[in-house]
Write an enzyme that holds these catalytic residues in place. Structure first.
Site, short mmCIF file in Angstrom:
data_model
loop_
_atom_site.label_atom_id
_atom_site.label_comp_id
_atom_site.label_asym_id
_atom_site.label_seq_id
_atom_site.Cartn_x
_atom_site.Cartn_y
_atom_site.Cartn_z
N GLU A 263 0.84 -1.21 0.00
CA GLU A 263 0.00 0.00 0.00
C GLU A 263 0.87 1.26 0.00
O GLU A 263 0.49 2.28 -0.58
CB GLU A 263 -0.98 0.00 1.19
CG GLU A 263 -1.93 -1.21 1.24
CD GLU A 263 -2.71 -1.46 -0.05
OE1 GLU A 263 -2.98 -0.49 -0.79
OE2 GLU A 263 -3.03 -2.64 -0.32
N HIS B 179 1.50 2.21 -3.52
CA HIS B 179 0.37 2.98 -4.07
C HIS B 179 0.39 4.39 -3.51
O HIS B 179 0.16 5.37 -4.23
CB HIS B 179 -0.96 2.32 -3.69
CG HIS B 179 -1.29 1.07 -4.45
ND1 HIS B 179 -1.35 1.02 -5.82
CD2 HIS B 179 -1.62 -0.19 -4.02
CE1 HIS B 179 -1.70 -0.22 -6.20
NE2 HIS B 179 -1.86 -0.97 -5.14
N GLU C 93 -0.50 -0.42 -9.94
CA GLU C 93 -0.10 -1.67 -9.30
C GLU C 93 1.40 -1.90 -9.45
O GLU C 93 2.01 -2.56 -8.61
CB GLU C 93 -0.91 -2.83 -9.90
CG GLU C 93 -0.83 -4.13 -9.14
CD GLU C 93 -1.48 -4.11 -7.75
OE1 GLU C 93 -2.16 -3.13 -7.40
OE2 GLU C 93 -1.29 -5.10 -7.02
#
Ligand code: ZN
Length: 510
Positions: free
Chosen positions: A275, A278, A304
């Site tokens: 995460e 991201h 991604e």
């Protein structure tokens, strides 16, 4: 002085971004802190906001301003050319045109029908999965497939393409089945023998990962990791959720979540790194585009690539654990005697597994191929939704070498189809391929990268990604961003080289 088309559009884009940001906060809250009894109201709030967003995007005045701007700009040049003063406006017009066309082509009735089918689909899926009873989900799946086929027809099938392409375009603009299918065949061709070989070897010792790992200490370590990778704590935060996700609201407000399980210490580490990848992307989007359609990733696959790069290319590398195992062991004395080499082996264990989200780097893409084949057959009408479990089990045996003992561990394991998200899964595999290519290019550009990593310095890598990926925002298609950063477009060669070298190295160390 009358407003120019560009001023008009700038104001409208800013409103769209602000409304989208508000919806994002509500969605984040829904998955983190929302009291149970607030969920009905939250659903209504989100639906209302989505309705306003849709109206604004379809507003004929926005269409007029866009047409006026396009007329004034004339024929397209190179959208990424910094020397072209109109390049930015051209790129914004192109992105806005793409979003608007998709929005206006779908009739309101279909939007509402789909929203209802999604709610019903998720509810049916949860129950079906709990009871491992596919029949509970089958009717909902059938309507979702039917509505998505209708949606594809409304969006318009691209020339020479098929319905699936129209849906895929919403996640990975420009990608087509005609490119994915041969790419995935090639991937499967070399991944399958690699998995056969690696899964047959004696498994590495990971006994030191068993036992109880205090949740608070894990949490503290994930915060340490976030700081180390360069996640700006003044421009985002991390919270806990059952299913980790990232919600970008603004480059100055990026919400991450992670999952802490006392029996599985690797879960919080790798979900935080994933995460964070991201999140770093969202924080790295140029601030001057925070109110523009350009302040976003061009595709889910490229997004991604950033999460997989930090999770795997960095987080499952030996230099990384040379730097971070001592810090982890400082919190967990039971890891005191473990060497970085042993830890590295343990976090790179390859095995045939049923569950995609727990799969290792080598088998992961095979899980994607399985889903791609099946959802493509569903969209083409070659597979009846009722026959999904049988087809899943048969293809799972052929592709992964395993037949799930239950549908819960088979075709009911992912939420995506319950949302009617067909065309999303391939972006995970594209992310893996892009990540390997970007990482290889960063290592070529920065020859001291491994040494920096070993010293716990991650800033040089982040700096390279900021410059070559994040800074582009949505001015270019994903593949073009990668091509300019690496010298080549979408390809599996770097990914293949990366895995081959990694596992040769691991085997060589005995
Ligand atoms: Zn992700």
């Amino acid at each position: 002085m009358p407003e120019t088309a560009w001023e008009d559009l700038t104001r409208r884009m800013a409103d769209l971004r602000a409304l989208g940001g508000a919806a994002a906060v509500l969605a984040w809250d829904q998955e983190t802190y929302l009291p149970r009894r607030g969920s009905e109201a939250r659903g209504e709030q989100l639906a209302a906001l989505q309705g306003v967003l849709h109206e604004r995007l379809c507003d004929p005045r926005l269409g007029d301003a866009l047409a006026r701007l396009e007329g004034a700009l004339g024929p397209a040049g190179d959208p990424g050319d910094p020397a072209d003063p109109t390049g930015e406006r051209r790129a914004a017009a192109r992105a806005l045109r793409f979003d608007r066309e998709r929005a206006v082509r779908i009739p309101g009735e279909l939007v509402r029908g789909l929203a209802l089918a999604q709610s019903a689909g998720v509810e049916a899926w949860r129950e079906a999965r709990e009871q491992s009873r596919f029949a509970r989900f089958a009717p909902a799946l059938a309507s979702l497939v039917r509505l998505r086929r209708e949606m594809a027809d409304a969006l318009g099938v691209p020339a020479g393409g098929e319905r699936y392409d129209a849906l895929l375009d919403g996640y990975e603009e420009g990608m087509r089945v005609s490119r994915l299918a041969p790419l995935f065949r090639r991937l499967t061709g070399w991944l399958t023998p690699l998995v056969d070989r690696l899964a047959a070897a004696p498994p590495p010792d990971d006994s030191f990962l068993r036992g109880r790992f205090d949740a608070e200490a894990q949490w503290a370590f994930t915060l340490e990791l976030l700081e180390a990778v360069g996640f700006d704590g003044e421009a985002g935060r991390q919270d806990r959720s059952a299913h980790p996700f990232t919600q970008g609201i603004d480059p100055g407000d990026v919400r991450l979540t992670t999952r802490v399980l006392e029996a599985l210490p690797l879960s919080s580490i790798f979900s935080t790194l994933h995460e964070a990848g991201h999140g770093l992307y969202e924080q790295g989007l140029p601030r001057r585009w925070r109110s523009s359609v350009l302040g976003a990733a061009p595709s889910m696959g490229l997004h991604e690539s950033q999460s997989r790069l930090w999770e795997n290319l960095v987080g499952r590398s030996l230099p990384f654990w040379k730097a971070f195992l001592p810090r982890l062991a400082a919190r967990f004395p039971q890891l005191g005697g473990v060497t970085p080499e042993r830890f590295h082996r343990a976090v790179n264990k390859v095995e045939r597994s049923l569950i995609r989200v727990e799969a290792d780097e080598v088998t992961y893409n095979l899980h994607v191929v399985l889903r791609f084949e099946l959802e493509l057959s569903l969209l083409r009408g070659e597979l009846e939704p009722d026959d999904l479990p049988g087809a899943w089990n048969e293809r799972s045996q052929a592709i992964l070498g395993l037949t799930p003992p239950s549908d819960a561990e088979g075709c009911l394991q992912d939420i995506h189809w319950a949302w009617g998200e067909f065309g999303y899964f391939p972006t995970y595999a594209l992310g893996n391929l892009y990540a390997a290519s970007l990482h290889a290019a960063a290592r070529r550009a920065l020859p001291g990268l491994d040494g920096e990593l070993e010293a716990g310095r991650l800033a040089p890598l982040l700096g390279w990604l900021r410059q070559h990926v994040h800074a582009a925002g949505r001015t270019l298609p994903a593949e073009e961003v990668v091509r300019r950063a690496t010298g080549a477009g979408l390809d599996d060669a770097d990914f293949r080289r990366y895995l081959t070298e990694k596992y040769q190295g691991l085997a060589g160390r005995g």
